[in-house]
Design a protein around this motif. Sequence first.
Motif, short mmCIF file in Angstrom:
data_model
loop_
_atom_site.label_atom_id
_atom_site.label_comp_id
_atom_site.label_asym_id
_atom_site.label_seq_id
_atom_site.Cartn_x
_atom_site.Cartn_y
_atom_site.Cartn_z
N ALA A 53 53.48 26.31 53.11
CA ALA A 53 54.87 26.00 52.72
C ALA A 53 55.76 27.24 52.78
CB ALA A 53 54.90 25.40 51.33
N ARG A 57 58.38 28.06 59.72
CA ARG A 57 58.24 26.68 60.21
C ARG A 57 56.88 26.16 59.76
NH1 ARG A 57 58.01 25.31 65.59
NH2 ARG A 57 57.21 27.34 66.16
N GLN A 60 52.69 20.66 59.55
CA GLN A 60 52.56 19.39 58.84
C GLN A 60 51.07 19.15 58.59
OE1 GLN A 60 54.88 17.34 57.50
NE2 GLN A 60 56.36 18.92 58.07
N ILE A 78 52.83 18.23 43.53
CA ILE A 78 54.06 17.83 44.21
C ILE A 78 55.09 17.23 43.25
CG2 ILE A 78 52.90 17.53 46.42
CD1 ILE A 78 53.09 14.49 45.98
N ASN A 81 56.47 20.52 42.14
CA ASN A 81 56.96 21.34 43.24
C ASN A 81 57.14 20.46 44.47
OD1 ASN A 81 57.61 23.36 45.02
ND2 ASN A 81 55.68 24.48 44.84
N PRO A 82 58.15 19.57 44.45
CA PRO A 82 58.29 18.57 45.52
C PRO A 82 58.56 19.15 46.89
CG PRO A 82 60.21 18.56 44.07
CD PRO A 82 59.18 19.42 43.41
N LYS A 83 59.00 20.38 46.97
CA LYS A 83 59.24 20.98 48.29
C LYS A 83 57.96 21.05 49.11
CE LYS A 83 61.31 25.00 50.56
NZ LYS A 83 61.96 26.33 50.38
N ALA A 85 55.68 18.90 49.22
CA ALA A 85 55.41 17.57 49.77
C ALA A 85 56.04 17.36 51.14
CB ALA A 85 55.90 16.49 48.81
N ASN A 86 57.04 18.17 51.48
CA ASN A 86 57.66 18.04 52.80
C ASN A 86 56.69 18.36 53.93
OD1 ASN A 86 60.21 17.31 51.83
ND2 ASN A 86 60.79 19.45 51.52
N SER A 87 55.70 19.20 53.66
CA SER A 87 54.78 19.64 54.72
C SER A 87 53.31 19.38 54.39
CB SER A 87 54.98 21.15 54.99
OG SER A 87 54.76 21.90 53.80
N TYR A 88 53.05 18.63 53.30
CA TYR A 88 51.66 18.45 52.86
C TYR A 88 51.48 17.07 52.27
CZ TYR A 88 47.26 19.75 50.43
OH TYR A 88 45.96 19.84 50.00
N LYS A 89 50.57 16.31 52.88
CA LYS A 89 50.23 14.97 52.38
C LYS A 89 48.72 14.92 52.19
CE LYS A 89 54.53 13.84 53.59
NZ LYS A 89 54.93 15.09 54.28
#
Length: 204
Positions: A53, A57, A60, A78, A81-83, A85-89
């Motif tokens: 994160a 760049r 994903q 997440i 720290n929801p940010k 979650a933009n790149s981590y599932k």
Amino acid sequence: MELNYWKATWPLDVSECPCDVHFVDYLKARGIKGRAVFHFGTGEHHIVALENARFRRPNQVFGVTASKQEYDSYIEMIVSNPKVANSYKVMFVDIYTLEQQLLPEFDVVSLFHLGEFHDPVRQKYAPLDDRKLLALMVNRLKPGGRVCFYRGSNGWTKSEPIVSAFLKAGRLTKPETYKSLLVCQRPAARAPRVRSRAPRRGGS
């Protein structure tokens, strides 16, 4: 029959298991950013996600875990720290039940725990074993994509012959070692051969 899940969790202990830290180092060293990454075994620490994160760049990253505690820690992370979650599932799943139809193509796959968890008795419900799991993930690699193994894994004595067989058969190529990791590539797609036409002789 109960799902064969891991009734424990793994905190960050680089002296015991450095593979995730070495994986982050590898991504940085090779300039791998903005790519699709599959990560087998998240750890309670989720260090791959947190370090990724911070990239300019981020990749994903799709992580899978069979530990309820690790999955709970992902949810807590997440939420606070929801940010990230933009790149981590992350998905809680027995990896040996994965189906090709549900998986996208990946640029990089980590299979650090190959050979550690498959039990043919406890997992009679699962269609995959370690060899079939590797075959599945190689099929979901883009041409030239990389798959990473951890040579210090408890399952390495079991998985190393499988990896060697894939290398011998040409399904994987260009093995390289990076710290505790072995990194191989899926062969790049060959350009289609263009058949040239011979010029016609004579006649106007």
